[in-house]
Design a protein around this motif. Structure first.
Motif, PDB file in Angstrom:
ATOM      1  N   UNK A 130      23.862  11.593 -11.206  1.00 19.06           N
ATOM      2  CA  UNK A 130      24.080  10.444 -10.333  1.00 19.06           C
ATOM      3  C   UNK A 130      22.787   9.844  -9.817  1.00 19.06           C
ATOM      4  N   UNK A 131      21.691  10.601  -9.823  1.00 21.05           N
ATOM      5  CA  UNK A 131      20.403  10.094  -9.356  1.00 21.05           C
ATOM      6  C   UNK A 131      19.452   9.855 -10.529  1.00 21.05           C
ATOM      7  N   UNK A 132      20.027   9.456 -11.658  1.00 23.97           N
ATOM      8  CA  UNK A 132      19.234   9.199 -12.857  1.00 23.97           C
ATOM      9  C   UNK A 132      19.921   8.186 -13.752  1.00 23.97           C
ATOM     10  N   UNK A 133      19.828   8.402 -15.060  1.00 24.77           N
ATOM     11  CA  UNK A 133      20.381   7.437 -16.012  1.00 24.77           C
ATOM     12  C   UNK A 133      21.868   7.203 -15.797  1.00 24.77           C
ATOM     13  N   UNK A 134      22.620   8.266 -15.510  1.00 29.77           N
ATOM     14  CA  UNK A 134      24.059   8.127 -15.298  1.00 29.77           C
ATOM     15  C   UNK A 134      24.351   7.203 -14.124  1.00 29.77           C
ATOM     16  N   UNK A 135      23.642   7.415 -13.023  1.00 27.59           N
ATOM     17  CA  UNK A 135      23.833   6.572 -11.853  1.00 27.59           C
ATOM     18  C   UNK A 135      23.452   5.127 -12.113  1.00 27.59           C
ATOM     19  N   UNK A 136      22.338   4.933 -12.825  1.00 28.68           N
ATOM     20  CA  UNK A 136      21.907   3.571 -13.158  1.00 28.68           C
ATOM     21  C   UNK A 136      22.949   2.872 -14.027  1.00 28.68           C
ATOM     22  N   UNK A 137      23.548   3.600 -14.966  1.00 25.06           N
ATOM     23  CA  UNK A 137      24.584   3.028 -15.828  1.00 25.06           C
ATOM     24  C   UNK A 137      25.762   2.533 -15.006  1.00 25.06           C
ATOM     25  N   UNK A 138      26.242   3.369 -14.100  1.00 23.18           N
ATOM     26  CA  UNK A 138      27.390   2.978 -13.267  1.00 23.18           C
ATOM     27  C   UNK A 138      27.039   1.808 -12.359  1.00 23.18           C
ATOM     28  N   UNK A 139      25.880   1.860 -11.741  1.00 22.43           N
ATOM     29  CA  UNK A 139      25.451   0.847 -10.781  1.00 22.43           C
ATOM     30  C   UNK A 139      25.312  -0.526 -11.447  1.00 22.43           C
ATOM     31  N   UNK A 140      24.559  -0.572 -12.533  1.00 24.04           N
ATOM     32  CA  UNK A 140      24.321  -1.850 -13.211  1.00 24.04           C
ATOM     33  C   UNK A 140      25.593  -2.348 -13.888  1.00 24.04           C
TER      34      UNK A 140
END
Length: 338
Positions: A130-140
């Motif tokens: 959630x504080x890396x690529x996975x989080x960025x994917x969901x956020x964007x």
């Protein structure tokens, strides 16, 4: 000292299996000027990796037979030839690969950059979730492409997965009503625990199209698609006017990765609804990483988002972790602790 590595043995035609990779021993590498050496502590397995082991053209260079399997990881710095890094620092990088020791070049740009992990903010493995690529994917994917508005109905497939669980919670923060789709009652119970308003078990629903219609009586305003396949078709039949569809993944089609995805021809429905469909490759948005992670960290600290991890122990089990994730057997973000 030896460095165990999982290298690609073959490009799978259809579903990957454990014979897709071979475990070898190589010499532990030595960092050059401006580089660091880490001892890997955590490895991430993610659906995008299926594209990296295909010989077909993709948005990024694939892994060649005999090369170390690509993947993100976290590790402790044990040697440094870089002035900004010292022994004992914790590093995260997309370029660690499936190996016990890795040489990294911190000053590379974009997604190849090495990021210093602050364990005071979150456990180190969060930088793979959630504080890396996975989080960025969901956020964007949700906020930039899906653009939910208060009162919208947001449908998320693979809702209990690494990305899906975050998408649902961010959608709730945006004031939306959220419907999650997953393949087990246990997974869906977790989704409801973290705020999803309604859930659908696609494995037990007699008619997914009707189940979605019942859960979304005013239509689907935003669809965050992590699966593709029949779920995709069922949701597209239920789009509201001016709906936004985020194509993030196609894990339901992993066994036929190199074949054409043939399903519903949605053009007439898209005309009627004036809907927009857009694909998401998170690496296109890497310049927004710091912004996204700052907001995710604040939400997590306040208790507004929660996450679940699925951890396998031992370097020997990395291929197993990848295969169970691709089969939907994981519950939350799939990680391997070395």
């Amino acid at each position: 000292m030896q460095n165990r590595q999982w290298i690609l043995a073959s490009h799978p035609r259809g579903a990957a299996d454990e014979a897709t990779w071979t475990l070898i021993e190589a010499q532990r590498p030595t960092p050059g000027p401006g580089q660091i050496l880490i001892r890997t502590q955590w490895l991430s397995v993610d659906p995008y990796m299926r594209g990296r082991i295909s010989p077909s053209a993709n948005y990024a260079k694939g892994v060649q037979i005999g090369e170390v399997m690509q993947g993100g990881g976290v590790g402790e710095v044990v040697a440094s030839n870089h002035p900004a890094w010292k022994i004992g620092d914790i590093a995260e990088s997309m370029d660690v690969g499936w190996q016990e020791w890795a040489v990294l070049t911190p000053d590379l740009p974009g997604a190849s950059r090495v990021n210093k992990v602050d364990p005071g903010i979150a456990p180190p493995q969060a930088s793979l979730s959630w504080l890396g690529m996975t989080g960025l994917t969901a956020y964007i994917g949700l906020l930039e492409i899906g653009r939910p508005r208060p009162g919208d109905t947001v449908v998320v497939s693979a809702a209990s997965g690494a990305v899906g669980q975050l998408v649902g919670q961010i959608a709730k923060l945006a004031g939306a009503r959220v419907v999650g789709i997953a393949g087990s009652d246990e997974k869906l119970a977790w989704c409801r625990t973290i705020g999803f308003d309604a859930t659908i078990n696609y494995k037990t629903a007699d008619d997914p199209t009707s189940a979605i219609a019942a859960a979304c009586p005013n239509g689907v305003n935003v669809f965050f698609d992590n699966t593709g396949g029949p779920i995709h078709d069922a949701v597209l039949k239920n789009l509201a006017v001016a709906a936004r569809v985020v194509i993030c993944g196609r894990i339901a089609l992993a066994d036929t990765f190199d074949q054409e995805d043939i399903g519903l021809r949605a053009s007439s429905r898209l005309i009627v609804t004036r809907a927009m469909i857009q694909g998401l490759v998170v690496f296109d948005w890497w310049h927004r990483r710091d912004e996204a992670l700052a907001r995710l960290a604040a939400w997590h600290k306040s208790g507004a988002i929660q996450t679940k991890e699925d951890v396998l122990e031992g370097f020997e089990r990395v291929p197993q972790a990848f295969l169970r994730m691709m089969a939907g057997q994981n519950f939350g973000k799939q990680l391997v602790r070395l």
